[in-house]
Every structure is written in C-alpha cells, then in structure tokens.
Enzyme design. Structure first.
Site, short mmCIF file in Angstrom:
data_model
loop_
_atom_site.label_atom_id
_atom_site.label_comp_id
_atom_site.label_asym_id
_atom_site.label_seq_id
_atom_site.Cartn_x
_atom_site.Cartn_y
_atom_site.Cartn_z
N GLY A 11 37.48 -15.06 44.19
CA GLY A 11 37.34 -14.27 42.98
C GLY A 11 36.39 -13.16 42.88
N THR A 67 37.06 -20.17 51.23
CA THR A 67 38.42 -20.36 51.64
C THR A 67 38.96 -19.21 52.45
N GLU A 98 38.93 -25.22 43.34
CA GLU A 98 37.45 -26.05 43.83
C GLU A 98 38.15 -27.41 44.12
C1 LIG Z 1 36.00 -21.57 24.97
C2 LIG Z 1 37.63 -21.68 25.10
C3 LIG Z 1 38.08 -21.35 26.33
C4 LIG Z 1 39.52 -21.88 26.84
C5 LIG Z 1 40.01 -21.26 28.04
C6 LIG Z 1 39.28 -22.34 29.03
C7 LIG Z 1 39.55 -22.50 30.31
C8 LIG Z 1 40.96 -21.83 30.54
C9 LIG Z 1 41.84 -22.37 31.43
C10 LIG Z 1 41.50 -22.14 32.96
C11 LIG Z 1 40.41 -21.46 33.45
C12 LIG Z 1 40.84 -19.78 33.34
C13 LIG Z 1 41.36 -19.38 34.69
C14 LIG Z 1 41.40 -20.08 35.77
C15 LIG Z 1 41.43 -19.19 36.91
C16 LIG Z 1 40.47 -19.55 38.16
C17 LIG Z 1 39.60 -20.66 38.13
C18 LIG Z 1 38.42 -20.55 37.71
C19 LIG Z 1 37.78 -20.40 38.85
C20 LIG Z 1 38.22 -20.80 40.14
C21 LIG Z 1 36.80 -21.18 40.93
C22 LIG Z 1 37.21 -21.84 42.51
C23 LIG Z 1 36.25 -21.72 43.33
C24 LIG Z 1 36.73 -22.31 44.66
O1 LIG Z 1 37.87 -22.72 44.71
S1 LIG Z 1 35.54 -22.27 45.94
C25 LIG Z 1 36.39 -23.13 47.26
C26 LIG Z 1 36.61 -24.64 46.77
N1 LIG Z 1 37.02 -25.42 48.08
C27 LIG Z 1 36.94 -26.88 47.98
O2 LIG Z 1 36.73 -27.58 46.98
C28 LIG Z 1 37.17 -27.32 49.26
C29 LIG Z 1 37.56 -28.82 49.10
N2 LIG Z 1 37.45 -29.69 50.30
C30 LIG Z 1 36.06 -30.53 50.55
O3 LIG Z 1 35.21 -30.31 49.69
C31 LIG Z 1 36.04 -31.23 51.78
O4 LIG Z 1 36.81 -30.39 52.75
C32 LIG Z 1 36.50 -32.48 51.51
C33 LIG Z 1 37.98 -32.71 51.22
C34 LIG Z 1 35.71 -33.38 50.73
C35 LIG Z 1 36.30 -33.36 52.95
O5 LIG Z 1 35.20 -33.10 53.38
P1 LIG Z 1 34.87 -33.54 54.87
O6 LIG Z 1 33.53 -33.11 55.42
O7 LIG Z 1 35.91 -33.56 55.92
O8 LIG Z 1 34.59 -35.20 54.56
P2 LIG Z 1 35.22 -36.49 54.69
O9 LIG Z 1 36.50 -36.49 53.81
O10 LIG Z 1 35.46 -36.26 56.29
O11 LIG Z 1 34.05 -37.43 54.06
C36 LIG Z 1 32.86 -37.73 54.96
C37 LIG Z 1 31.99 -38.23 54.11
O12 LIG Z 1 31.46 -37.07 53.15
C38 LIG Z 1 31.37 -37.35 51.82
N3 LIG Z 1 31.54 -36.22 51.25
C39 LIG Z 1 32.45 -35.28 51.29
N4 LIG Z 1 32.21 -34.28 50.37
C40 LIG Z 1 31.25 -34.58 49.63
C41 LIG Z 1 30.20 -33.75 48.92
N5 LIG Z 1 30.84 -32.45 48.21
N6 LIG Z 1 29.35 -34.29 48.20
C42 LIG Z 1 28.66 -35.48 48.67
N7 LIG Z 1 29.60 -36.33 49.80
C43 LIG Z 1 30.70 -35.63 50.26
C44 LIG Z 1 32.68 -38.41 51.57
O13 LIG Z 1 32.42 -39.03 50.37
C45 LIG Z 1 32.48 -39.23 52.88
O14 LIG Z 1 31.58 -40.14 52.80
P3 LIG Z 1 31.55 -41.80 53.10
O15 LIG Z 1 31.63 -41.22 54.89
O16 LIG Z 1 32.93 -42.09 52.84
O17 LIG Z 1 30.45 -42.33 52.88
C1 LIG Z 2 42.82 -18.82 40.76
C2 LIG Z 2 42.15 -19.54 42.23
C3 LIG Z 2 40.76 -19.10 42.42
C4 LIG Z 2 40.04 -19.43 43.57
N1 LIG Z 2 38.91 -18.86 43.68
C5 LIG Z 2 38.08 -19.34 44.98
C6 LIG Z 2 36.88 -18.66 45.23
O1 LIG Z 2 36.26 -18.01 44.25
N2 LIG Z 2 36.25 -18.99 46.42
C7 LIG Z 2 37.04 -19.63 47.37
O2 LIG Z 2 36.35 -19.97 48.37
N3 LIG Z 2 38.02 -20.12 47.06
C8 LIG Z 2 39.01 -19.82 46.01
N4 LIG Z 2 40.15 -20.42 45.80
C9 LIG Z 2 40.81 -21.14 46.81
C10 LIG Z 2 40.72 -22.56 46.54
O3 LIG Z 2 39.52 -23.34 46.68
C11 LIG Z 2 41.70 -23.35 47.63
O4 LIG Z 2 43.25 -22.83 47.29
C12 LIG Z 2 41.61 -24.90 47.38
O5 LIG Z 2 40.67 -25.29 48.08
C13 LIG Z 2 43.03 -25.43 48.29
O6 LIG Z 2 43.08 -25.17 49.77
P1 LIG Z 2 44.32 -24.31 50.21
O7 LIG Z 2 44.72 -23.53 49.22
O8 LIG Z 2 44.09 -24.16 51.53
O9 LIG Z 2 45.48 -25.57 50.05
P2 LIG Z 2 45.69 -26.67 51.15
O10 LIG Z 2 44.46 -27.45 51.33
O11 LIG Z 2 46.31 -26.02 52.29
O12 LIG Z 2 46.63 -27.56 50.42
C14 LIG Z 2 47.97 -27.67 50.30
C15 LIG Z 2 48.65 -28.80 50.21
O13 LIG Z 2 48.33 -29.71 51.22
C16 LIG Z 2 47.75 -31.16 50.53
N5 LIG Z 2 46.69 -31.64 51.54
C17 LIG Z 2 45.70 -30.67 52.13
N6 LIG Z 2 44.98 -31.68 52.71
C18 LIG Z 2 45.20 -32.88 52.40
C19 LIG Z 2 44.84 -34.36 52.88
N7 LIG Z 2 43.80 -34.43 53.58
N8 LIG Z 2 45.65 -35.33 52.49
C20 LIG Z 2 46.77 -35.04 51.55
N9 LIG Z 2 47.22 -33.84 51.25
C21 LIG Z 2 46.50 -32.88 51.90
C22 LIG Z 2 47.23 -30.63 49.33
O14 LIG Z 2 46.94 -31.87 48.64
C23 LIG Z 2 47.83 -29.52 49.03
O15 LIG Z 2 49.28 -30.24 48.00
C24 LIG Z 2 40.75 -19.94 44.61
C25 LIG Z 2 41.92 -20.33 44.49
C26 LIG Z 2 42.79 -20.33 43.27
C27 LIG Z 2 44.12 -20.76 42.98
#
Ligand SMILES: CCCCC/C=C\C/C=C\C/C=C\C/C=C\C/C=C\CCCCC(=O)SCCNC(=O)CCNC(=O)[C@H](O)C(C)(C)COP(=O)(O)OP(=O)(O)OC[C@H]1O[C@@H](n2cnc3c(N)ncnc32)[C@H](O)[C@@H]1OP(=O)(O)O
Ligand SMILES: Cc1cc2nc3c(=O)[nH]c(=O)nc-3n(C[C@H](O)[C@H](O)[C@H](O)COP(=O)(O)OP(=O)(O)OC[C@H]3O[C@@H](n4cnc5c(N)ncnc54)[C@H](O)[C@@H]3O)c2cc1C
Length: 572
Positions: free
Chosen positions: A92, A53, A335
């Site tokens: 993180g 991100t 995520e």
């Molecule tokens: C034991 C007791 C414990 C008690 C407590 C327990 C829990 C406590 C509570 C909470 C936890 C504690 C604290 C919380 C704190 C933090 C949380 C912890 C960790 C945080 C980790 C976070 C890490 C991150 O955030 S990493 C970054 C994450 N970022 C994302 O996920 C980005 C999201 N965006 C995307 O994935 C993509 O951009 C997209 C939205 C999917 C779009 O991709 P794009 O390429 O644009 O694809 P498009 O939409 O055009 O589709 C095209 C085509 O591709 C297919 N597709 C898309 N993605 C995938 C994929 N991953 N795999 C396969 N295929 C995929 C899609 O379906 C389309 O297919 P088709 O054309 O329709 O066939």
């Molecule tokens: C506690 C925490 C830990 C994290 N840890 C990591 C990490 O370790 N590594 C890492 O890489 N990232 C990490 N992240 C980042 C996290 O993955 C992003 O915040 C998340 O993917 C959302 O992206 P953004 O923050 O840019 O929000 P945006 O994508 O800007 O979204 C903002 C708003 O726009 C809307 N929106 C965006 N796109 C669309 C669409 N296509 N259609 C409709 N609505 C849309 C969303 O629904 C949302 O309401 C962490 C975030 C948090 C809060």
C-alpha cells in the site's frame, strides 16, 4: 497534519505508513536507527510503504527473490530485483505516495544467504518526488475495493544503500560483512504478528459497522404483512431477520473483546521478549494467526449477510455495505492469507498435543487440550448455562485436534513422510484449528461479560448476547458436537429453542447495542445506517448526486442509443 494525512483518499495511500511502515521501524530498528527515522515517520516528514510481497511470492516469505547483497568494500547493501516475479507487488502506498519503503530482501554476505531481512530504502526524491536512480515504481491497477489506495509495484536495479539501512535490532551485519544471528530468525516477522493482531479489531469494527447499518435500517424499513390487514411491520420483527443480524452483532462484540485480549497478550509477550524471554513467541504467533484468520473470515461473510438483509438498497453504494465487504475481503488475504495462517495455528496445536501426550501440562490458550476428557459423559446439559456452552466448545476443539493429530500420526506410521502426512490431513487440521479459535473466542466472550465492570443490567444484556453467539455456533456446527456423543440430539434441540428465545430477548436492545459502538455517520458513510433514521430523503439526495444525473439526456444517447434506435426504426 498527520491526522489529516490519515484520511487522504484519491490515489494517496497513507494507511500502510501508519499500520506497517512506522511500526516496523519501532519494532525492528536499533535505538540509533530510531533516532534517524522514527520521528520523521511519526511526523510524516517521510511517507513509507511496507514492501515485502512480490509478484511471485506473498505467503512464502522464505521464497522472496529480492536480494540485498553486502559489499564490504563500500560498506553498502546492493538491493536488486533479479527477476520479473521479484518485483515488489501490492504494498500500500508504494505506487505513488511513499518516498521510503522497508524492503524485505534475502540478505547475502560473504557469499552466503541468511534469509529475509528488512532494509530501509528511499524510493523517491524528497525534492520532486521522482523515483530515485535505479528504482522503478507504479500502481498495480484497479482492485476489488480500496481504489483510493495506490497499491504499487517497485523494481530495484542494483540500488546501493548504506550498511546502516539494514534494520538491525535483532540481526546485524558488521562492517567487515560478518553476520550476527538474531535470538530467533522469526523476529524479522514480528511486525506481521503485530499487524495480524490489529486485524482482529479491524474485523470487529467492520462487523460493528455493518450490523449498525443493517439493524438501524431494519427498524426504518417496513415491508409486507405479518398479519392480514395490519400495518407493514419493521423488518426487524421477522425472526429470520433477527437470525441473520443478531449472530453478527454478537460476533462483533465477541471479536471486540478478543481484540482486547490480543492487544494485552501482544504487549505482555513482546515486553518479555524485550528482556530476552522468547518463550511466549510461539503462542503469540499461533494466536494472532488464528484469530486474524477466523475473525476476518467470519466478518467478511457476516457483512454480506447484512448486505443481503437490506435488500436492494443494501446492494447500493449508498448503504456503505459493498465497500465494507470489499475492505473486509482484503483482510482475509492481506497480512497472511487466511488458509495459511490457520495452518500455522494448526501446526502449533499439533505440537502442543504431542507435548500433552508426552505428559507436559499445557498452559495459555491451549491449556484445555490437557484437561478435556476424551470420553464424553452425555446427559441433559443446561444449554443456557455459559459454563456448559464453553465446555462444549472446548470438548469439540480438543476432540478435533486429537483426531487430526492422530490421523497424521497414522499416515506417518503407514510410511508417509511428515510433510506428506501433513498435507493429506490439512483439511482436518484447518477445521481443528478453526474449532480451537472458536472455543477461545467463546471462552473469552464469557469471561469478559462475567468480569467487565458494567451495570448489572448491561451485564445481563451482554450475557444474553454471549449465549446467543455460543448457541448459534453450536447449532451451525451441530455435527461436531454430536459426533462423539458429547451433546445429544436433545441438547441440540434445547440449544435451538434457547437460541430462538435469545433472539426475542436481544430484540428490544438491538438498537442500543449498535448505538453503543458509537460509530459516527462520517465513519459509517451509510445512508441506510444514519443515526437520525432519515433514510428515504437522503437516499433520494444521494442518488441525485450520481454523475449520470449531471445531464438530463446523457451523451451516450447521442453516441450510441439514438443511431441504434434510428436504424432499427428504419427497418420497420
Ligand atoms: C471505526 C470503523 C471502521 C470500520 C471499517 C473497519 C475496517 C474496514 C474493513 C477493512 C479495512 C479496509 C480496507 C482493507 C484494505 C487493506 C487492508 C489493510 C491493510 C493491509 C496490510 C497488509 C500488509 C501485508 O499484507 S504485509 C505482507 C504480509 N505477508 C505475510 O503475512 C506473509 C505470510 N507468510 C508468513 O508469515 C510465513 O511465510 C509463514 C507462512 C508463517 C511461514 O514462514 P516460514 O518461515 O516458512 O515458517 P514455517 O512455516 O516453516 O515454520 C517454522 C517455524 O517458525 C514459526 N513461525 C513462523 N512464523 C512466525 C512468526 N511470525 N512468529 C513466530 N514464529 C513463527 C512456526 O510456528 C514454526 O515454528 P515450529 O518449528 O513449529 O516451532
Ligand atoms: C488489499 C491488500 C493490501 C496489501 N498490502 C500489502 C502491503 O502493504 N505490503 C505487502 O508486502 N503486501 C501486501 N499485500 C499482499 C498480501 O500480503 C499477499 O497478497 C498475501 O500475503 C497472500 O500472498 P499471495 O497474494 O502471494 O497469495 P499466495 O500465497 O499465492 O496464495 C494463493 C493461494 O494459495 C494458497 N496457499 C499458499 N501457500 C499455501 C500453503 N502453504 N498451504 C496451503 N495453501 C497455500 C493460499 O491459501 C491461497 O489460497 C496486500 C494484499 C492486499 C489484497
């Protein structure tokens, strides 16, 4: 040692090393690269962050701005942050803990961009932990919760890394700069699919923790008079308290079982993918995205219901509930933000619906879309029968998927571009995808309670819990079931009365059901949820340790209150 590091707090963020950085090496590195980095990561000889991100992009991965440009003359990649918004932001452990990061960057070779790929970058010296040359690092500042974790930022100023630091299990760049395509461009996203799947268990654990705290406290807390002159009852005797807590307790079990299915699916489909069979990837992505979105959203809301059910003490950090809520709230955004993830599931459902319309027999979690009859056959249904309840949820989901898809087709027939039609139907699409995931959770819950190897007396309790979860879902979304007459008003009334009966039936087993999560007091970190129930003594001890109680008269009195009082008295 490694286990100890997992629990480090106070500005040291090791969580993402385990749940994102290390799995990315496992899933995206070649065997050669694993030999170089995997054991170092598993033994915590290096500490890593998953840096994807950026300040300007989180959801839209294809829009990330960090670049990795191949230089064939030195066989290196140049990692660069070209703009302020390309600054890596949120990962993180990135701020102060990690000395390595897997960096997601747009890959350029021979002047062409091949999209986002993962690169291993050392970001801090292994000698003195100072940032490496060209790397700027820092913490992003206080957050809603989890402030023990150093979610950080990183900027790269033309940082050079060897060609071999591109994680090349799927795609690769040859020494001369030739790009070799992966079997699917989405394999670079595989660790996100894995992590979303683990969030289903995190949600289950979080909701299990919250219901453990709230149910136990609701047996300790006595309040008000149910009958004049009688002793104050346990607040769990109030039906409203049961209506608040037992559906959350049932959801915790439902999500726990859903996470078992998710783990099994992930293992089986990635196993097939290892052998080159990519056919299951789309279903795995849709299921993990939808389940992550649905379970984390329900969990965050459910934890707050538990917090409110504990009155004032629920609002205190002594309860552990505010921290749980803050953590669960993060799961809704991290995520893959929940709305965007549910839209991914909707995209898959619309595609499957079109295939079904074209005569294809659907399989897997969408098989029911082919089987469900559009014209409902109303009638007096047995609303305590699990099969009836599962069928109702599947009919509701199929109807809503069909309605959203037909609406979209209608918009396109009016001449709208597909993307515009999609956007103008996206609220319907989200609701349909939520109904689909809800029906999967209900079906999986019912199948698990019917097949899990337990004592029949335990099966009876789990069956009641599954009925309670399903009946609660029907009464909370009654309109969806009534809309085409599939359920009648009498059915909904029957569901409500069965739900009341289930609340009473679950009550005697409520404490046993939360004890079964086996969450140690050290994990719960809650005065209200203590296993020994000695809430009041420990609440007082907890409060006495508050920093404000270090002195009888706080320094703020002398600084602010005393002069303020003095000047007000002087005016009298
Ligand atoms: C034991 C007791 C414990 C008690 C407590 C327990 C829990 C406590 C509570 C909470 C936890 C504690 C604290 C919380 C704190 C933090 C949380 C912890 C960790 C945080 C980790 C976070 C890490 C991150 O955030 S990493 C970054 C994450 N970022 C994302 O996920 C980005 C999201 N965006 C995307 O994935 C993509 O951009 C997209 C939205 C999917 C779009 O991709 P794009 O390429 O644009 O694809 P498009 O939409 O055009 O589709 C095209 C085509 O591709 C297919 N597709 C898309 N993605 C995938 C994929 N991953 N795999 C396969 N295929 C995929 C899609 O379906 C389309 O297919 P088709 O054309 O329709 O066939
Ligand atoms: C506690 C925490 C830990 C994290 N840890 C990591 C990490 O370790 N590594 C890492 O890489 N990232 C990490 N992240 C980042 C996290 O993955 C992003 O915040 C998340 O993917 C959302 O992206 P953004 O923050 O840019 O929000 P945006 O994508 O800007 O979204 C903002 C708003 O726009 C809307 N929106 C965006 N796109 C669309 C669409 N296509 N259609 C409709 N609505 C849309 C969303 O629904 C949302 O309401 C962490 C975030 C948090 C809060």
């Amino acid at each position: 040692m490694a286990a100890a590091l997992q629990t480090l707090g106070g500005g040291i963020g090791i969580t993402l090393h385990w749940i994102a950085f290390t799995p990315t090496i496992e899933q995206q590195a070649t065997e050669e690269q694993k030999k170089k980095w995997l054991k170092l990561a598993q033994d915590v000889a290096i500490v890593g962050a998953y840096a994807q991100t950026e300040m300007g992009h989180g959801t839209f991965v294809r829009g990330l701005e960090t670049t990795a440009t191949y230089d064939p003359s030195t066989q290196e990649f140049v990692i660069n942050s070209p703009t302020l918004t390309s600054t890596k932001w949120w990962p993180g452990g990135l701020g102060k803990t990690a000395n390595h990061a897997t960096v997601m960057a747009q890959l350029y070779t021979r002047g062409k961009c091949y999209g986002p790929h993962n690169f291993m970058v050392q970001i801090r010296s292994l000698e003195n932990h100072q940032p490496c040359p060209g790397v700027t690092l820092g913490d992003i500042g206080p957050k809603m919760e989890s402030n023990g974790n150093d979610n950080g930022f990183a900027r790269f100023d033309h940082v050079r890394i060897p060609r071999e630091n591109m994680l090349m299990k799927f795609a690769r760049v040859e020494a001369d700069g030739t790009y070799v395509q992966p079997p699917s461009s989405k394999l670079a996203y595989s660790n996100m699919v894995y992590l979303r799947g683990t969030f289903v268990m995190s949600a289950a654990q979080a909701l299990a923790s919250a219901t453990t705290i709230a149910v136990r406290y609701s047996c300790v807390r006595r309040q008000s008079e149910m009958k004049p002159g009688e002793p104050e009852p346990q607040i769990l005797e109030y039906q409203t308290q049961q209506y608040k807590l037992f559906p959350q307790l049932a959801a915790a079990y439902a999500f726990w079982f859903a996470s078992w299915f998710m783990t099994q699916q992930h293992g089986s489909i990635t196993g097939s993918m290892e052998k080159g069979d990519m056919s299951g990837l789309a279903e795995l992505h849709a299921l993990s995205a939808g389940l992550k979105s649905y379970t984390t959203a329900v969990t965050a809301r459910g934890i707050d219901v538990c917090r409110m059910a504990c009155g004032g003490h629920g609002y205190s950090h002594a309860s552990g509930l505010p921290a749980l809520f803050g953590g669960a709230a993060a799961l809704c955004t991290a995520e893959g933000e929940n709305t965007v993830m549910m839209l991914q599931t909707a995209r898959y459902l619309v595609k499957c619906f079109a295939q079904s319309q074209a005569g294809k027999r659907l399989t897997g979690t969408v098989a029911y879309l082919s089987a469900v009859q559009p014209s409902p056959v109303a009638g007096n249904r047995n609303m305590s029968d699990l099969g009836t309840l599962v069928a109702a949820f599947q009919h509701r989901a199929a109807r809503m998927v069909r309605h959203a898809a037909m609406q979209m087709q209608g918009e396109m027939q009016k001449g709208k571009a597909r993307e515009d039609a999609w956007n103008s139907c996206s609220v319907l699409l989200i609701k349909a995808a939520e109904a689909h995931v809800h029906s999967f959770v209900v079906r999986n819950f019912a199948e698990t309670v019917q097949t899990v190897e337990v004592d029949e007396s335990v099966r009876a309790v789990l069956t009641s819990l599954c009925q309670l979860y399903s009946l609660y879902g029907i009464t909370e979304h009654a309109g969806d079931f009534l809309k085409d007459g599939y359920l009648t008003g009498r059915d909904i009334d029957a569901a409500s009365s069965h739900l009341s009966a289930m609340l009473a039936r679950v009550r005697p087993d409520a404490v046993a059901l939360v004890d079964a999560f086996d969450l140690h007091d050290k994990i719960l970190r809650s005065v209200l949820g203590r296993y020994d129930g000695r809430v009041y003594e420990h609440l007082y001890e907890w409060a006495k340790k508050s920093p404000l109680n270090k002195s009888e008269v706080h320094e703020s009195y002398y600084k602010y209150l005393q002069p303020f009082l003095k000047s007000n008295r002087a005016k009298l």
